[in-house]
Design a protein around this motif. Structure first.
Motif, PDB file in Angstrom:
ATOM      1  N   TYR A   1      -0.125 -10.585  -1.788  1.00  0.00           N
ATOM      2  CA  TYR A   1       0.697  -9.945  -0.498  1.00  0.00           C
ATOM      3  C   TYR A   1      -0.070  -9.270   0.081  1.00  0.00           C
ATOM      4  CZ  TYR A   1       4.816 -11.444  -3.245  1.00  0.00           C
ATOM      5  OH  TYR A   1       6.118 -12.291  -3.800  1.00  0.00           O
TER       6      TYR A   1
ATOM      7  N   THR B   1       6.858  -5.360  -4.281  1.00  0.00           N
ATOM      8  CA  THR B   1       5.430  -4.799  -4.433  1.00  0.00           C
ATOM      9  C   THR B   1       5.494  -3.483  -4.970  1.00  0.00           C
ATOM     10  OG1 THR B   1       5.618  -3.907  -2.032  1.00  0.00           O
ATOM     11  CG2 THR B   1       4.459  -6.110  -2.413  1.00  0.00           C
TER      12      THR B   1
ATOM     13  N   ALA C   1       5.146   0.424   0.893  1.00  0.00           N
ATOM     14  CA  ALA C   1       5.488  -0.797   0.158  1.00  0.00           C
ATOM     15  C   ALA C   1       6.726  -0.980  -0.013  1.00  0.00           C
ATOM     16  CB  ALA C   1       4.671  -0.771  -1.264  1.00  0.00           C
TER      17      ALA C   1
ATOM     18  N   THR D   1       9.498  -8.646   1.261  1.00  0.00           N
ATOM     19  CA  THR D   1       8.299  -7.959   0.357  1.00  0.00           C
ATOM     20  C   THR D   1       7.255  -7.622   1.515  1.00  0.00           C
ATOM     21  OG1 THR D   1       8.403  -8.736  -1.745  1.00  0.00           O
ATOM     22  CG2 THR D   1       6.493  -8.278  -1.170  1.00  0.00           C
TER      23      THR D   1
ATOM     24  N   ALA E   1      -1.095  -6.305  -2.824  1.00  0.00           N
ATOM     25  CA  ALA E   1      -0.266  -6.191  -4.037  1.00  0.00           C
ATOM     26  C   ALA E   1      -0.636  -7.433  -4.878  1.00  0.00           C
ATOM     27  CB  ALA E   1       1.232  -6.068  -3.754  1.00  0.00           C
TER      28      ALA E   1
ATOM     29  N   SER F   1       1.037  -9.698  -7.572  1.00  0.00           N
ATOM     30  CA  SER F   1       1.922 -10.362  -8.545  1.00  0.00           C
ATOM     31  C   SER F   1       1.692 -10.880  -9.952  1.00  0.00           C
ATOM     32  CB  SER F   1       2.974 -11.353  -7.877  1.00  0.00           C
ATOM     33  OG  SER F   1       2.371 -12.403  -7.983  1.00  0.00           O
TER      34      SER F   1
ATOM     35  N   TYR G   1       4.216  -3.830  -8.567  1.00  0.00           N
ATOM     36  CA  TYR G   1       2.927  -4.511  -8.937  1.00  0.00           C
ATOM     37  C   TYR G   1       1.796  -3.634  -8.443  1.00  0.00           C
ATOM     38  CZ  TYR G   1       5.539  -8.930  -7.700  1.00  0.00           C
ATOM     39  OH  TYR G   1       6.483  -9.816  -7.820  1.00  0.00           O
TER      40      TYR G   1
ATOM     41  N   ILE H   1      -1.443  -2.356  -6.760  1.00  0.00           N
ATOM     42  CA  ILE H   1      -1.912  -2.357  -5.436  1.00  0.00           C
ATOM     43  C   ILE H   1      -3.190  -1.813  -5.167  1.00  0.00           C
ATOM     44  CG2 ILE H   1      -1.441  -1.485  -3.175  1.00  0.00           C
ATOM     45  CD1 ILE H   1       1.634  -1.408  -3.682  1.00  0.00           C
TER      46      ILE H   1
END
Length: 119
Positions: A108, A28, A24, A2, A97, A99, A31, A33
């Protein structure tokens, strides 16, 4: 794996425009962002976010109407189009990102890209 990798930063005169990119990969891509920025001596601030499908966008008040966030999951890219830049927009810009397990936080992060607006 990731990863989030920002690019597109640089120097621009006040009133100018710049587009930041965030590449990305991995999880990600599914997800939400966001873009954050951190100016010298200031705390990091959230400025814009896009849903994982790209159909909803959210903005901080001080960038609303000037910045546009978008994404293309097929290309693995998220962009931040910035217009009417001022010296107050000078900062390191990060994409992040989120999660499901981390909500409301972002877990992230990219390495950041510097944006400098000269007045």
């Amino acid at each position: 794996q990731t990863n989030l990798v920002e690019s597109g930063g640089g120097s621009v005169p006040a009133g100018g425009s710049l587009t930041l990119s965030c590449a990305a990969s991995g999880r990600t891509l599914s997800y939400p962002i966001a873009w954050f920025r951190q100016a010298p001596g200031k705390e990091r601030e959230w400025i814009a976010a896009v849903s994982w499908k790209g159909d909803r966008q959210y903005y901080a008040d001080d960038v609303k109407g000037r910045f546009t966030i978008s994404r293309d999951n097929n290309k693995g890219m998220v962009w931040l189009q910035m217009n009417s830049l001022t010296s107050d927009d000078t900062a390191v810009y990060y994409c992040a990102a989120q999660s499901p397990a981390s909500r409301p936080d972002y877990d992230y992060w990219g390495q950041g890209t510097q944006v400098t607006v000269s007045s």
